[in-house]
Design a protein around this motif. Sequence first.
Motif, mmCIF file in Angstrom:
data_model
loop_
_atom_site.group_PDB
_atom_site.id
_atom_site.type_symbol
_atom_site.label_atom_id
_atom_site.label_comp_id
_atom_site.label_asym_id
_atom_site.label_seq_id
_atom_site.Cartn_x
_atom_site.Cartn_y
_atom_site.Cartn_z
ATOM 1 N N ASP A 261 2.927 2.760 13.920
ATOM 2 C CA ASP A 261 1.788 3.223 13.159
ATOM 3 C C ASP A 261 2.235 4.550 12.581
ATOM 4 O OD1 ASP A 261 2.167 4.978 15.370
ATOM 5 O OD2 ASP A 261 0.076 4.968 15.918
ATOM 6 N N THR A 262 3.635 4.800 12.568
ATOM 7 C CA THR A 262 4.064 6.211 11.806
ATOM 8 C C THR A 262 5.304 5.689 10.957
ATOM 9 O OG1 THR A 262 5.960 6.509 13.524
ATOM 10 C CG2 THR A 262 3.719 7.538 13.754
ATOM 11 N N ALA A 263 5.319 6.621 10.022
ATOM 12 C CA ALA A 263 6.189 6.514 8.687
ATOM 13 C C ALA A 263 7.154 7.974 8.794
ATOM 14 C CB ALA A 263 5.540 6.381 7.524
ATOM 15 N N THR A 264 8.256 7.661 8.933
ATOM 16 C CA THR A 264 9.204 9.078 9.105
ATOM 17 C C THR A 264 9.842 9.037 7.797
ATOM 18 O OG1 THR A 264 9.159 9.195 11.285
ATOM 19 C CG2 THR A 264 10.794 10.351 10.059
ATOM 20 N N VAL A 265 10.052 10.028 6.871
ATOM 21 C CA VAL A 265 10.900 9.897 5.487
ATOM 22 C C VAL A 265 11.839 10.604 5.971
ATOM 23 C CG1 VAL A 265 10.851 10.662 3.147
ATOM 24 C CG2 VAL A 265 8.875 9.108 4.142
ATOM 25 N N HIS A 266 13.151 10.561 5.426
ATOM 26 C CA HIS A 266 14.412 11.359 5.744
ATOM 27 C C HIS A 266 14.724 11.535 4.133
ATOM 28 C CE1 HIS A 266 14.982 10.452 10.005
ATOM 29 N NE2 HIS A 266 14.374 9.291 9.660
ATOM 30 N N SER A 267 14.749 12.560 3.695
ATOM 31 C CA SER A 267 14.956 13.128 2.346
ATOM 32 C C SER A 267 16.387 13.188 2.019
ATOM 33 C CB SER A 267 14.215 14.301 1.952
ATOM 34 O OG SER A 267 12.975 14.043 2.067
ATOM 35 N N PHE A 268 17.116 12.419 1.123
ATOM 36 C CA PHE A 268 18.396 12.597 0.732
ATOM 37 C C PHE A 268 18.321 12.538 -0.772
ATOM 38 C CE2 PHE A 268 18.544 10.377 4.760
ATOM 39 C CZ PHE A 268 19.739 11.056 5.476
ATOM 40 N N ALA B 175 15.924 18.059 3.487
ATOM 41 C CA ALA B 175 14.808 18.722 4.353
ATOM 42 C C ALA B 175 14.873 17.957 5.916
ATOM 43 C CB ALA B 175 13.709 18.459 3.369
ATOM 44 N N ASP B 176 14.055 18.471 6.595
ATOM 45 C CA ASP B 176 13.555 17.869 7.860
ATOM 46 C C ASP B 176 12.749 16.719 7.601
ATOM 47 O OD1 ASP B 176 15.032 20.031 9.350
ATOM 48 O OD2 ASP B 176 13.204 21.282 9.555
ATOM 49 N N PRO B 177 13.120 15.651 8.486
ATOM 50 C CA PRO B 177 12.051 14.479 8.221
ATOM 51 C C PRO B 177 10.698 14.876 8.298
ATOM 52 C CG PRO B 177 13.886 14.153 9.779
ATOM 53 C CD PRO B 177 13.967 15.757 9.657
ATOM 54 N N GLU B 178 9.809 14.152 7.581
ATOM 55 C CA GLU B 178 8.381 14.126 7.555
ATOM 56 C C GLU B 178 7.846 12.968 8.120
ATOM 57 O OE1 GLU B 178 6.669 15.458 3.824
ATOM 58 O OE2 GLU B 178 8.345 16.581 3.254
ATOM 59 N N THR B 179 6.857 13.251 9.228
ATOM 60 C CA THR B 179 6.372 11.804 9.856
ATOM 61 C C THR B 179 4.917 11.991 9.571
ATOM 62 O OG1 THR B 179 8.020 12.026 11.319
ATOM 63 C CG2 THR B 179 5.917 10.748 12.027
ATOM 64 N N SER C 132 -1.506 3.303 7.882
ATOM 65 C CA SER C 132 -2.267 1.980 8.163
ATOM 66 C C SER C 132 -1.881 1.113 7.086
ATOM 67 C CB SER C 132 -3.674 2.257 8.320
ATOM 68 O OG SER C 132 -4.223 2.884 7.200
ATOM 69 N N LEU C 133 -1.992 -0.211 7.366
ATOM 70 C CA LEU C 133 -1.585 -1.323 6.423
ATOM 71 C C LEU C 133 -2.913 -2.204 6.468
ATOM 72 C CD1 LEU C 133 0.476 -2.805 4.776
ATOM 73 C CD2 LEU C 133 0.972 -4.057 6.654
ATOM 74 N N SER C 134 -3.514 -2.233 5.056
ATOM 75 C CA SER C 134 -4.701 -3.038 4.793
ATOM 76 C C SER C 134 -4.389 -3.852 3.519
ATOM 77 C CB SER C 134 -5.899 -2.111 4.599
ATOM 78 O OG SER C 134 -6.856 -2.943 4.226
ATOM 79 N N ASP C 135 -4.378 -5.135 3.525
ATOM 80 C CA ASP C 135 -3.942 -5.807 2.446
ATOM 81 C C ASP C 135 -2.781 -5.695 2.072
ATOM 82 O OD1 ASP C 135 -5.373 -7.901 1.349
ATOM 83 O OD2 ASP C 135 -6.788 -6.672 0.181
ATOM 84 N N GLN C 136 -2.094 -5.015 0.993
ATOM 85 C CA GLN C 136 -0.800 -4.624 0.484
ATOM 86 C C GLN C 136 -0.876 -3.333 0.319
ATOM 87 O OE1 GLN C 136 0.437 -7.617 1.205
ATOM 88 N NE2 GLN C 136 1.815 -7.622 -0.368
ATOM 89 N N THR C 137 -1.886 -2.660 1.015
ATOM 90 C CA THR C 137 -1.812 -1.352 0.795
ATOM 91 C C THR C 137 -1.394 -0.458 1.970
ATOM 92 O OG1 THR C 137 -3.417 -1.371 -1.107
ATOM 93 C CG2 THR C 137 -3.328 0.946 -0.068
ATOM 94 N N ILE C 138 -0.405 0.551 1.805
ATOM 95 C CA ILE C 138 -0.153 1.357 3.007
ATOM 96 C C ILE C 138 -0.923 2.718 2.510
ATOM 97 C CG2 ILE C 138 1.692 2.613 4.034
ATOM 98 C CD1 ILE C 138 3.758 0.646 2.719
ATOM 99 N N ALA C 139 -1.679 3.117 3.524
ATOM 100 C CA ALA C 139 -2.568 4.533 3.560
ATOM 101 C C ALA C 139 -1.815 5.472 4.517
ATOM 102 C CB ALA C 139 -3.858 4.292 3.817
ATOM 103 N N LEU C 140 -1.573 6.600 4.051
ATOM 104 C CA LEU C 140 -0.675 7.501 4.864
ATOM 105 C C LEU C 140 -1.654 8.866 5.118
ATOM 106 C CD1 LEU C 140 2.584 7.763 2.507
ATOM 107 C CD2 LEU C 140 2.288 6.358 4.603
ATOM 108 N N ASN C 141 -1.792 9.190 6.364
ATOM 109 C CA ASN C 141 -2.314 10.501 6.961
ATOM 110 C C ASN C 141 -1.451 11.239 7.522
ATOM 111 O OD1 ASN C 141 -5.193 9.305 6.071
ATOM 112 N ND2 ASN C 141 -4.278 7.659 7.267
#
Length: 138
Positions: free
Chosen positions: A48-55, A67-71, A75-84
């Motif tokens: 249930d988490t997405a962590t982005v490492h910026s390069f 930058a430091d990773p952002e978490t 949630s996944l619904s149909d083909q859509t990822i909703a980020l919170n």
Amino acid sequence: MRKQSLTLLVFSFAFTSLSHANSNALHGIWAMVPLKSGIANVVEFTADTATVHSFECYAQGQSDSSADPETTQYSLSDQTIALNADGQPVGTLEIKALSATELTLFQAIDGMPNGGSSFTYRKATEVKPLCDLYQEPS
């Protein structure tokens, strides 16, 4: 009526299974094919988490972590990822393609040509940008 209900049940089950399969296929580490600007982020999806490492690639095969990773939670619904983040919506991404080795996401952005940007990711085994694929602008 019974046949129609059974058909709806089958479609509902197939849809739920497809979403669950997409969720499982999404899990793991995905390295973005570098953009012309050199951005080559790496994202890790867990349950249930997405962590982005910026390069940022500055030469073929060379990168810098900017930058430091952002978490965020997702949630996944149909083909859509909703980020919170902290319970507040921060954006959505549309899954355009998802296979065992490649992921293409689309982010709608007002005022952008084609309505937004597409990003291509390749499945990875470690958090490392794909700077070997970076082509410096001429």
